[in-house]
Design an enzyme around this catalytic site. Structure first.
Site, PDB file in Angstrom:
ATOM      1  N   TRP A   1       3.938 -15.405 -14.869  1.00 53.35           N
ATOM      2  CA  TRP A   1       5.633 -14.410 -15.256  1.00 53.35           C
ATOM      3  C   TRP A   1       6.012 -12.995 -14.295  1.00 53.35           C
ATOM      4  O   TRP A   1       4.804 -12.409 -14.020  1.00 53.35           O
ATOM      5  CB  TRP A   1       5.660 -13.823 -16.832  1.00 53.35           C
ATOM      6  CG  TRP A   1       6.909 -12.983 -16.935  1.00 53.35           C
ATOM      7  CD1 TRP A   1       6.993 -11.784 -16.467  1.00 53.35           C
ATOM      8  CD2 TRP A   1       7.593 -13.978 -17.108  1.00 53.35           C
ATOM      9  NE1 TRP A   1       8.216 -11.519 -17.492  1.00 53.35           N
ATOM     10  CE2 TRP A   1       9.338 -12.233 -16.911  1.00 53.35           C
ATOM     11  CE3 TRP A   1       9.166 -15.104 -17.799  1.00 53.35           C
ATOM     12  CZ2 TRP A   1      10.493 -12.192 -17.312  1.00 53.35           C
ATOM     13  CZ3 TRP A   1       9.958 -14.873 -17.665  1.00 53.35           C
ATOM     14  CH2 TRP A   1      10.800 -13.886 -18.022  1.00 53.35           C
ATOM     15  N   MET A   2       7.331 -13.841 -13.441  1.00 52.91           N
ATOM     16  CA  MET A   2       7.697 -12.029 -12.881  1.00 52.91           C
ATOM     17  C   MET A   2       9.399 -11.825 -13.489  1.00 52.91           C
ATOM     18  O   MET A   2       9.839 -13.087 -13.836  1.00 52.91           O
ATOM     19  CB  MET A   2       7.701 -12.437 -11.874  1.00 52.91           C
ATOM     20  CG  MET A   2       7.991 -10.952 -10.884  1.00 52.91           C
ATOM     21  SD  MET A   2       8.579 -12.028  -8.811  1.00 52.91           S
ATOM     22  CE  MET A   2      10.091 -12.631  -8.841  1.00 52.91           C
TER      23      MET A   2
ATOM     24  N   ASP B   1      12.544  -8.469 -12.890  1.00 50.97           N
ATOM     25  CA  ASP B   1      12.797  -7.338 -12.240  1.00 50.97           C
ATOM     26  C   ASP B   1      11.799  -6.728 -10.742  1.00 50.97           C
ATOM     27  O   ASP B   1      10.486  -7.002 -11.275  1.00 50.97           O
ATOM     28  CB  ASP B   1      12.891  -5.857 -12.438  1.00 50.97           C
ATOM     29  CG  ASP B   1      13.597  -6.222 -13.798  1.00 50.97           C
ATOM     30  OD1 ASP B   1      13.838  -7.100 -14.850  1.00 50.97           O
ATOM     31  OD2 ASP B   1      13.597  -5.129 -13.894  1.00 50.97           O
TER      32      ASP B   1
ATOM     33  N   GLN C   1       7.892  -6.547 -12.178  1.00 47.50           N
ATOM     34  CA  GLN C   1       7.210  -6.708 -13.475  1.00 47.50           C
ATOM     35  C   GLN C   1       6.729  -7.785 -13.286  1.00 47.50           C
ATOM     36  O   GLN C   1       7.147  -9.110 -12.844  1.00 47.50           O
ATOM     37  CB  GLN C   1       9.287  -6.916 -14.063  1.00 47.50           C
ATOM     38  CG  GLN C   1      10.120  -5.035 -13.591  1.00 47.50           C
ATOM     39  CD  GLN C   1       8.844  -4.738 -15.202  1.00 47.50           C
ATOM     40  OE1 GLN C   1       8.891  -4.497 -16.543  1.00 47.50           O
ATOM     41  NE2 GLN C   1       7.798  -3.778 -14.564  1.00 47.50           N
TER      42      GLN C   1
ATOM     43  N   TRP D   1       6.593 -13.616 -20.698  1.00 48.53           N
ATOM     44  CA  TRP D   1       7.182 -11.821 -20.669  1.00 48.53           C
ATOM     45  C   TRP D   1       5.829 -11.233 -21.228  1.00 48.53           C
ATOM     46  O   TRP D   1       5.650 -11.976 -22.548  1.00 48.53           O
ATOM     47  CB  TRP D   1       8.786 -11.340 -20.618  1.00 48.53           C
ATOM     48  CG  TRP D   1       8.883  -9.628 -20.868  1.00 48.53           C
ATOM     49  CD1 TRP D   1       9.212  -8.850 -19.350  1.00 48.53           C
ATOM     50  CD2 TRP D   1       8.565  -8.473 -21.713  1.00 48.53           C
ATOM     51  NE1 TRP D   1       9.078  -7.588 -20.035  1.00 48.53           N
ATOM     52  CE2 TRP D   1       8.761  -7.748 -20.680  1.00 48.53           C
ATOM     53  CE3 TRP D   1       7.874  -8.498 -23.044  1.00 48.53           C
ATOM     54  CZ2 TRP D   1       9.006  -6.023 -21.665  1.00 48.53           C
ATOM     55  CZ3 TRP D   1       7.565  -7.347 -23.519  1.00 48.53           C
ATOM     56  CH2 TRP D   1       8.116  -5.581 -23.154  1.00 48.53           C
TER      57      TRP D   1
ATOM     58  N   SER E   1      10.233  -1.259 -15.551  1.00 47.51           N
ATOM     59  CA  SER E   1      10.613  -0.580 -14.418  1.00 47.51           C
ATOM     60  C   SER E   1      10.579   0.363 -13.319  1.00 47.51           C
ATOM     61  O   SER E   1      11.199   1.620 -14.062  1.00 47.51           O
ATOM     62  CB  SER E   1      12.219  -1.825 -14.127  1.00 47.51           C
ATOM     63  OG  SER E   1      11.739  -2.791 -13.975  1.00 47.51           O
TER      64      SER E   1
ATOM     65  N   ARG F   1      15.743   3.756 -19.605  1.00 50.88           N
ATOM     66  CA  ARG F   1      14.019   3.587 -18.771  1.00 50.88           C
ATOM     67  C   ARG F   1      14.486   3.052 -16.847  1.00 50.88           C
ATOM     68  O   ARG F   1      15.596   3.488 -16.970  1.00 50.88           O
ATOM     69  CB  ARG F   1      13.613   2.406 -19.217  1.00 50.88           C
ATOM     70  CG  ARG F   1      14.851   1.671 -19.439  1.00 50.88           C
ATOM     71  CD  ARG F   1      13.960   0.470 -20.031  1.00 50.88           C
ATOM     72  NE  ARG F   1      14.925  -1.131 -19.927  1.00 50.88           N
ATOM     73  CZ  ARG F   1      15.333  -1.045 -21.189  1.00 50.88           C
ATOM     74  NH1 ARG F   1      14.897  -0.102 -22.176  1.00 50.88           N
ATOM     75  NH2 ARG F   1      16.399  -2.265 -21.936  1.00 50.88           N
ATOM     76  N   ASP F   2      13.809   2.682 -16.627  1.00 57.47           N
ATOM     77  CA  ASP F   2      14.294   1.911 -15.087  1.00 57.47           C
ATOM     78  C   ASP F   2      14.429   3.112 -13.931  1.00 57.47           C
ATOM     79  O   ASP F   2      15.204   3.079 -13.055  1.00 57.47           O
ATOM     80  CB  ASP F   2      15.156   1.144 -14.932  1.00 57.47           C
ATOM     81  CG  ASP F   2      15.033   0.213 -16.266  1.00 57.47           C
ATOM     82  OD1 ASP F   2      13.547  -0.222 -16.194  1.00 57.47           O
ATOM     83  OD2 ASP F   2      15.723  -0.497 -16.291  1.00 57.47           O
TER      84      ASP F   2
ATOM     85  N   GLU G   1      20.634  -1.198 -17.401  1.00 57.19           N
ATOM     86  CA  GLU G   1      19.307  -0.822 -17.067  1.00 57.19           C
ATOM     87  C   GLU G   1      18.929  -1.131 -15.475  1.00 57.19           C
ATOM     88  O   GLU G   1      20.279  -0.722 -14.931  1.00 57.19           O
ATOM     89  CB  GLU G   1      18.608  -2.275 -17.545  1.00 57.19           C
ATOM     90  CG  GLU G   1      18.588  -2.518 -19.144  1.00 57.19           C
ATOM     91  CD  GLU G   1      17.612  -4.175 -19.215  1.00 57.19           C
ATOM     92  OE1 GLU G   1      17.485  -3.912 -20.128  1.00 57.19           O
ATOM     93  OE2 GLU G   1      17.877  -4.975 -19.188  1.00 57.19           O
TER      94      GLU G   1
ATOM     95  N   TRP H   1      17.983 -13.365 -18.612  1.00 57.11           N
ATOM     96  CA  TRP H   1      17.562 -12.593 -19.687  1.00 57.11           C
ATOM     97  C   TRP H   1      18.055 -14.326 -20.844  1.00 57.11           C
ATOM     98  O   TRP H   1      16.954 -14.375 -22.015  1.00 57.11           O
ATOM     99  CB  TRP H   1      17.699 -11.594 -20.647  1.00 57.11           C
ATOM    100  CG  TRP H   1      16.690 -10.994 -19.834  1.00 57.11           C
ATOM    101  CD1 TRP H   1      17.013  -9.527 -18.779  1.00 57.11           C
ATOM    102  CD2 TRP H   1      15.178 -10.598 -19.467  1.00 57.11           C
ATOM    103  NE1 TRP H   1      16.382  -8.461 -18.516  1.00 57.11           N
ATOM    104  CE2 TRP H   1      14.724  -9.324 -19.291  1.00 57.11           C
ATOM    105  CE3 TRP H   1      14.591 -11.766 -20.572  1.00 57.11           C
ATOM    106  CZ2 TRP H   1      13.708  -9.140 -18.518  1.00 57.11           C
ATOM    107  CZ3 TRP H   1      13.325 -11.062 -19.559  1.00 57.11           C
ATOM    108  CH2 TRP H   1      13.082  -9.863 -18.904  1.00 57.11           C
TER     109      TRP H   1
HETATM  110  C1  FRU Z   1      15.041  -5.209 -16.663  1.00 60.55           C
HETATM  111  C2  FRU Z   1      13.667  -4.811 -17.669  1.00 60.55           C
HETATM  112  C3  FRU Z   1      14.032  -3.269 -17.379  1.00 60.55           C
HETATM  113  C4  FRU Z   1      12.702  -3.289 -18.034  1.00 60.55           C
HETATM  114  C5  FRU Z   1      11.781  -4.048 -17.646  1.00 60.55           C
HETATM  115  C6  FRU Z   1      10.901  -4.811 -18.551  1.00 60.55           C
HETATM  116  O1  FRU Z   1      15.006  -6.429 -16.719  1.00 60.55           O
HETATM  117  O2  FRU Z   1      14.739  -5.182 -19.012  1.00 60.55           O
HETATM  118  O3  FRU Z   1      15.066  -2.442 -17.693  1.00 60.55           O
HETATM  119  O4  FRU Z   1      12.013  -1.735 -17.299  1.00 60.55           O
HETATM  120  O5  FRU Z   1      12.618  -5.493 -17.878  1.00 60.55           O
HETATM  121  O6  FRU Z   1      10.120  -5.776 -18.019  1.00 60.55           O
END
Ligand code: FRU
Length: 521
Positions: A55-56, A58, A74, A82, A115, A182-183, A234, A322
């Protein structure tokens, strides 16, 4: 090279002080991944980055250093859906061919590795390297699986990104209780001599400043009432872009998990000014601008530290959504990245907008070219008879003239013998481009997959340019010099090996080139 490099890294991983929870067996499981080394699966992208297996999502930590473009991502090495997030890693010297490297960051007692970004600490503000040998710093989110609390942390590398050590006083930015926090995307802001972090905080972004990447002060917030709020904010980014002349503006990218123009995930942007403290939106809070009107370009951000002599702002997105990312019908791996794209600021009657186009490095993939001499077409033309191709990896570069006179528009269909197709078209009456993937093959895995996406044309010129890139399971369209962009996945039962142009009763003047592309793997 691979087994040796992987084994070497497995040994080094166990030295990583930050990975408190990591046992020896977890290390080797993560390091010795099952390999789909041939990249031969029918849906496997041939000229887009995808992980060797599993799985991959971001793209993360994109930074250019000593001739290498780093791409972290990711990654969940134990499954094709995920799970506990790691940072996978690859490098490229040309943004086209990628060398897979071992996992860079593993989850630990502080949480999963969500991320984030990476920078070159040229002035050695962290003290982790020296001015002569500046360290690479990764700035990422910890997501604690039990508390779900998210905090920001850093790790450094002094060997060109090959090995990473987590800072022993993480987190560097704690969380006072905001659920989605986050991110982090970080850049050096020369006028105010500080690092700036832009962070997604539920329904807005937070801006923070730091002198050493280790302690952060809040500067401002933006966006509570601006742009689209159909989903959680995000993966933000903030950078300066110059137009063709002397002017420049600041561009802020914000992805939203759901509620995009085509349904589900999408990336919006804002244009404005940034003074080292606050971002000011040039346009009204209601203004919505999107980087891509297809369904499959999400969480994209840009590379840090691209050579100033090069000067480009290079973007890469995750080519999924998503709504169905965990369900698409691929077996040993899930997800690919978009083509790397150069972002360009241009002026319209309504003000500045951002266009994007594939970076010129991807042109090296063209192995065979057919010239389409200027032609007047009407009705339906089977182009694959006139312009046969051995390859189903294709790049069409077309110019259509007098598009406003057709009374219909046009539709370019990529089909197989089962009458499955994906089509790209333009409807003159509504002045919209569209991609139709309702009959593109397998869409049984999600109700949200099948459908037609639309994008309003921005250019008012009678001549229209199209740059179309078709891989095994994706189409990317850059219309009118990248002012309208659409990215979509498809999963046909057999490859699309014929193409037809339909232009209604009126004649349509077309010319250009059809390139066959080579695989990068
Ligand atoms: C976006 C996200 C980010 C988070 C990551 C988790 O696709 O939801 O906000 O850091 O993926 O995998």
């Amino acid at each position: 090279f691979f087994p040796v490099a992987v084994a070497f890294c497995a040994v080094l991983f166990s030295c990583d002080e930050g990975n408190e929870q990591e046992t020896e067996s977890e290390v080797s499981r993560a390091a010795f991944l099952p390999v789909d080394s041939t990249y031969a699966n029918p849906y496997r992208p041939q000229f887009h980055f995808s992980p060797r297996s599993q799985w991959m999502n971001d793209p993360n930590g994109m930074v250019y250093f000593q001739g290498e473009y780093h791409l972290f991502y990711q990654y969940y090495p134990d499954s094709t859906v995920w799970g506990p997030m790691h940072w996978g890693h690859a490098v490229s010297r040309d943004l086209v061919h990628w060398e897979h490297l071992p996992i860079a960051l593993n989850p630990d007692s502080l949480g999963y590795i969500f991320s984030g970004s990476a920078v070159v600490d040229w002035k050695n503000t962290t003290g982790f390297g020296s001015v002569n040998e500046p360290p690479l710093i990764a700035i990422y989110t910890y997501h604690h699986p039990e508390t779900t609390l998210q905090t920001q942390a850093i790790a450094y590398s002094t060997d060109r990104g090959r090995n990473w050590t987590k800072y022993d006083h993480n987190p560097v930015l704690p969380n006072s209780g905001i659920k989605d926090f986050r991110d982090p995307k970080v850049f050096w802001h020369e006028p105010s001599s500080q690092w700036i972090m832009i962070l997604a905080e539920a329904s807005q972004v937070g801006l923070y400043g730091s002198l050493d990447l280790k302690s952060w002060e809040p500067l401002s917030k933006f966006g509570q009432y601006d742009g689209n709020h159909g989903g959680v904010w995000e993966c933000p980014d903030l950078f300066q872009l110059s137009d063709a002349g002397v002017n420049s503006r600041w561009v802020m990218i914000v992805s939203i998990g759901s509620g995009g123009p085509a349904g589900g995930s999408a990336s919006q942007y804002f244009i404005g000014d940034f003074d080292g403290k606050e971002f000011r939106n040039d346009y009204g809070a209601d203004q919505e601008m999107w980087l891509d009107y297809g369904k499959d370009n999400y969480a994209g951000v840009t590379w840090s530290d691209v050579d100033p002599n090069d000067g480009r702002r290079i973007f890469l997105g995750w080519m999924s959504n998503w709504q169905y990312a965990t369900k698409v019908p691929t077996e040993s791996w899930r997800s690919a990245m978009t083509l790397p794209r150069e972002m360009v600021l241009y002026q319209t009657r309504e003000g500045y907008r951002v266009a994007s186009r594939p970076v010129q490095e991807v042109y090296q993939l063209r192995i065979d070219t057919t010239v389409v001499n200027s032609k007047l077409l009407s009705g339906s033309a089977d182009w694959s008879e006139v312009y046969p191709s051995d390859s189903t990896l294709l790049n069409f570069e077309l110019t259509l003239s007098d598009v406003s006179n057709t009374g219909f528009g046009w539709e370019l269909l990529f089909e197989n013998e089962l009458e499955e197709y994906i089509s790209l078209g333009f409807d003159q009456e509504s002045n919209q481009f569209f991609i139709d993937r309702t009959e593109s093959g397998d869409h049984s895995f999600s109700e949200d997959f099948s459908g037609i996406q639309y994008a309003k044309r921005i250019s008012g010129q009678s001549q229209m340019s199209l740059s179309i890139w078709i891989d095994r399971s994706s189409i990317e369209v850059f219309a009118d010099n990248g002012t309208v962009v659409m990215t979509d996945l498809f999963f046909p039962t057999l490859p699309f090996d014929r193409w037809t142009l339909e232009s209604g009763d009126q004649s349509l003047a077309v010319e250009g080139r059809i390139h066959q592309l080579s695989s990068i793997w």
